[in-house]
Design a protein around this motif. Structure first.
Motif, short mmCIF file in Angstrom:
data_model
loop_
_atom_site.label_atom_id
_atom_site.label_comp_id
_atom_site.label_asym_id
_atom_site.label_seq_id
_atom_site.Cartn_x
_atom_site.Cartn_y
_atom_site.Cartn_z
N SER A 170 20.67 29.96 -64.22
CA SER A 170 19.67 29.05 -64.79
C SER A 170 18.81 29.81 -65.78
O SER A 170 18.81 31.06 -65.80
CB SER A 170 18.79 28.45 -63.70
N ALA A 171 18.06 29.09 -66.59
CA ALA A 171 17.17 29.74 -67.55
C ALA A 171 16.14 30.61 -66.84
O ALA A 171 15.72 31.65 -67.36
CB ALA A 171 16.49 28.68 -68.41
N GLU A 172 15.72 30.20 -65.64
CA GLU A 172 14.73 30.98 -64.89
C GLU A 172 15.29 32.30 -64.38
O GLU A 172 14.53 33.23 -64.10
CB GLU A 172 14.21 30.16 -63.70
N ALA A 173 16.60 32.40 -64.24
CA ALA A 173 17.22 33.63 -63.72
C ALA A 173 17.37 34.71 -64.77
O ALA A 173 17.64 35.86 -64.44
CB ALA A 173 18.59 33.31 -63.12
N VAL A 174 17.20 34.35 -66.04
CA VAL A 174 17.46 35.30 -67.12
C VAL A 174 16.47 36.47 -67.07
O VAL A 174 16.85 37.63 -67.23
CB VAL A 174 17.40 34.61 -68.49
N ARG A 175 15.20 36.16 -66.86
CA ARG A 175 14.17 37.22 -66.92
C ARG A 175 14.40 38.29 -65.85
O ARG A 175 14.38 39.49 -66.15
CB ARG A 175 12.79 36.59 -66.76
N SER A 176 14.64 37.87 -64.62
CA SER A 176 14.89 38.86 -63.56
C SER A 176 16.22 39.58 -63.78
O SER A 176 16.35 40.76 -63.44
CB SER A 176 14.88 38.18 -62.19
N ALA A 177 17.19 38.90 -64.39
CA ALA A 177 18.47 39.55 -64.68
C ALA A 177 18.27 40.75 -65.60
O ALA A 177 18.87 41.82 -65.40
CB ALA A 177 19.43 38.55 -65.32
N TYR A 178 17.40 40.61 -66.59
CA TYR A 178 17.17 41.71 -67.52
C TYR A 178 16.27 42.80 -66.93
O TYR A 178 16.41 43.97 -67.29
CB TYR A 178 16.63 41.18 -68.84
N MET A 179 15.38 42.42 -66.05
CA MET A 179 14.56 43.44 -65.40
C MET A 179 15.44 44.42 -64.63
O MET A 179 15.28 45.64 -64.74
CB MET A 179 13.56 42.77 -64.45
N TRP A 180 16.40 43.89 -63.87
CA TRP A 180 17.29 44.76 -63.09
C TRP A 180 18.29 45.47 -63.99
O TRP A 180 18.64 46.64 -63.74
CB TRP A 180 18.01 43.95 -62.02
N THR A 181 18.76 44.82 -65.04
CA THR A 181 19.68 45.48 -65.98
C THR A 181 19.02 46.69 -66.62
O THR A 181 19.60 47.78 -66.68
CB THR A 181 20.13 44.50 -67.06
N PHE A 182 17.79 46.52 -67.09
CA PHE A 182 17.08 47.62 -67.74
C PHE A 182 16.75 48.73 -66.75
O PHE A 182 16.73 49.91 -67.11
CB PHE A 182 15.81 47.11 -68.41
N LEU A 183 16.50 48.37 -65.49
CA LEU A 183 16.24 49.40 -64.48
C LEU A 183 17.43 50.35 -64.37
O LEU A 183 17.27 51.57 -64.31
CB LEU A 183 15.96 48.75 -63.12
N HIS A 184 18.63 49.79 -64.36
CA HIS A 184 19.83 50.61 -64.15
C HIS A 184 20.22 51.41 -65.37
O HIS A 184 20.88 52.45 -65.25
CB HIS A 184 20.99 49.70 -63.73
#
Length: 594
Positions: A170-184
């Protein structure tokens, strides 16, 4: 290369350490770490105590995977559920400590101004070539695979989704998806490389110690690293390097084959993975390895100054071209939004996320969070650590002459930003195509190795997609060749007691063949998961070495600041001049001083 110095001079410097004026709070550093190397035959110029055990261990891993595949897979599954889970906290907290140490060394004015090499020495490579080699050898292949694959994976499943805070895909899941992507793909990865490279390069280039892993521990253990302990450290580094590079090669080979399939090279290249996705066939894996490892071996024979440098420049040029395509034709504005918000979320949550360790609480949610962290964060931290002896040695080799501040910012900040930009534009394009309905689920349904090509197929016309996919295949090939030939050269440098010149042809061929067998046997045995589990286990011993490296580089830097304050020399050249001025005797006992 290091300037040659006489044995008498080296001995005199180290001997003086035991006779330093008591009024001085710290003695001059050790500027000689003798490593016994063979002087004739097949192992001419090599430390056999390192080269032979390393080859035996890697060969045993290959034979185990080939001749006992069922037992190997069962062992890996048990290890995945016991050993890896038991040490997950160790990996998480170690990487957090590496970020803290690198940041402190760069930001403190006194330590940041220290130079990796003699005072006033100019860097060997231009900044563009330096950044290109950092980027290509460090994360190039994985970035191509995960630039779309990881944002899409976290778009479908991440801790916020597991907890029920946002809905998957969903559109709401995008922000957290990038937070974890950038962490890794942020400071955790690059500070791991930076710390290992700095610990090696600082003592190698300032103190003329061999460019090898054991030298980084000399500030703590002195010349005792010349013996068995030093051999063991280097053997662990060789095995970790081979397994870390094997993961990268495995990812690259799968995406390379998927690209060949996309551009019409034959349906035989792919086979059903059993979960609804397609994966590289055994025949395709074998042929791809023959081509890629063959090219890598030829490039390795040409050395770092020619083959690797020019291939790295080609990589960077093609990467920028592909990035420009996603920025202009793809989700340019959406990508910019993701980049800005993602960086903000990453920086503001970095301390908390870096120290978060999920624990099982008996609930389904708790178990899912723990499994997610094992599959993603712990896998990445182990991957970066396993990759660190290779990338760290390589970075140390090409970073002579730079200050600690320039080094840390260059190694940790610039490549991390490039990964963020790549994933914002490439991954953002894939996510926008899914959110808008244009992809109709085709990108999400593709295997991770095929998702970049699937994105191009939706975004572009068939003809344009074929052309760009062909360029991605070429880019993958150059990234693979750069990473593998760099790894082969670094392994030989470790085996050669820090020397990267001379006759190494047969050993280059051995490691090229060994890498292809490790990757091929593991991919055919159990896919990338088999390589991933083997690598995480193989990284564990070297992670202990990395922890000691942290202490060693802190001691080396702090003691050099004390030496500068009291007029005690801190570099090999300054030690020679100082001893000449003070006319120190040359018949004293060797010291263990650092």
């Amino acid at each position: 290369m290091r300037a040659p110095r006489s044995n008498l001079s080296r001995r005199t410097i180290n001997q003086h350490n035991s006779q330093t004026d008591p009024s001085q709070p710290v003695s001059p550093p050790v500027v000689d770490l003798p490593i016994n190397t063979h002087d004739s035959g097949f192992y001419d110029g090599f430390a056999r105590a390192v080269a032979i055990p390393g080859k035996i261990i890697v060969t045993l891993i290959i034979l185990w995977a080939i001749f006992f595949p069922v037992s190997a897979m069962e062992t890996l599954e048990v290890a995945n559920s016991t050993i890896i889970a038991a040490f997950s906290g160790w990996y998480v907290y170690l990487v957090a400590a590496l970020i803290l140490v690198c940041g402190g060394l760069a930001l403190v004015p006194q330590t940041g101004s220290l130079r990796i090499g003699p005072a006033g020495e100019a860097p060997e490579f231009s900044r563009f070539s330096w950044f290109s080699m950092l980027f290509g050898a460090g994360i190039g292949i994985g970035m191509l695979t995960y630039s779309t694959g990881e944002p899409l994976a976290h778009f479908a499943n991440n801790p916020d989704i597991i907890r029920g805070n946002v809905e998957a895909v969903s559109a709401e899941a995008v922000r957290s998806a990038y937070m974890w992507t950038f962490l890794h793909w942020g400071f955790g990865a690059w500070c791991t490389y930076a710390l290992v490279g700095l610990a090696i390069g600082y003592v190698s280039h300032r103190r003329n110690l061999p460019l090898t892993i054991r030298s980084s521990l000399a500030p703590l253990f002195g010349r005792s690293m010349s013996g068995f302990a030093g051999h063991a450290v280097d053997v662990v580094a060789v095995v970790a390097t081979i397994l870390g590079v094997a993961v990268t090669m495995g990812l690259g080979v799968q995406q390379f084959v998927a690209g060949l399939h996309r551009i019409g090279m034959g349906d035989w290249l792919m086979s059903d993975a059993g979960d609804g996705t397609m994966t590289a066939s055994a025949a395709a894996i074998v042929i791809a390895l023959l081509v890629l490892v063959g090219a890598s071996t030829l490039s390795a024979l040409s050395g770092v100054g020619r083959g690797i440098k020019w291939l790295s420049n080609i990589n960077m040029t093609l990467s920028f071209g592909l990035l420009a395509l996603f920025a202009t034709v793809g989700a340019g504005f959406f990508g910019l939004q993701l980049l800005g918000i993602g960086i903000w979320d990453y920086v503001t949550t970095l301390p908390a996320n870096s120290l978060t360790l999920f624990a099982r609480d008996g609930s389904e949610t708790g178990d899912a969070l723990v499994q997610w962290q094992l599959d993603w964060s712990v896998f990445y931290w182990a991957w970066w650590i396993a990759f660190a002896p290779f990338v760290g040695m390589f970075i140390a080799r090409i970073s002579r002459g730079r200050t600690i501040r320039e080094y840390v910012f260059g190694v940790a900040l610039v490549p991390a930003m490039m990964c963020f930009i790549w994933m914002a534009f490439a991954g953002g394009t894939a996510i926008e195509l899914e959110l808008s309905g244009a992809a109709e689920g085709r990108i999400l349904a593709a295997g991770i190795s095929d998702q970049l090509y699937a994105t191009l197929a939706v975004l572009l016309s068939p003809e344009a997609a074929w052309v760009v996919s062909s360029l991605v295949v070429v880019l993958l090939m150059t990234y693979l060749v750069t990473s593998v030939d760099s790894a082969i050269l670094i392994v030989n440098t470790i085996n050669g007691a820090g020397e990267d010149e001379g006759t190494r042809r047969y050993h280059i061929l051995f490691w090229g063949v060994a890498l292809s067998f490790v990757v091929g046997s593991m991919l055919i045995l159990g896919g990338i998961d088999a390589i991933r589990i083997t690598m995480i286990i193989g990284a564990l011993p070297f992670s202990m070495v990395v922890a000691v490296m942290c202490v060693a580089i802190l001691k080396a830097v702090i003691h050099d600041l004390i030496r500068k304050h009291h007029g005690v020399p801190t570099t090999a050249e300054a030690c020679e001049e100082w001893l000449e001025e003070n006319k120190r005797p040359a018949d004293l006992e060797p010291s263990q001083s650092s």
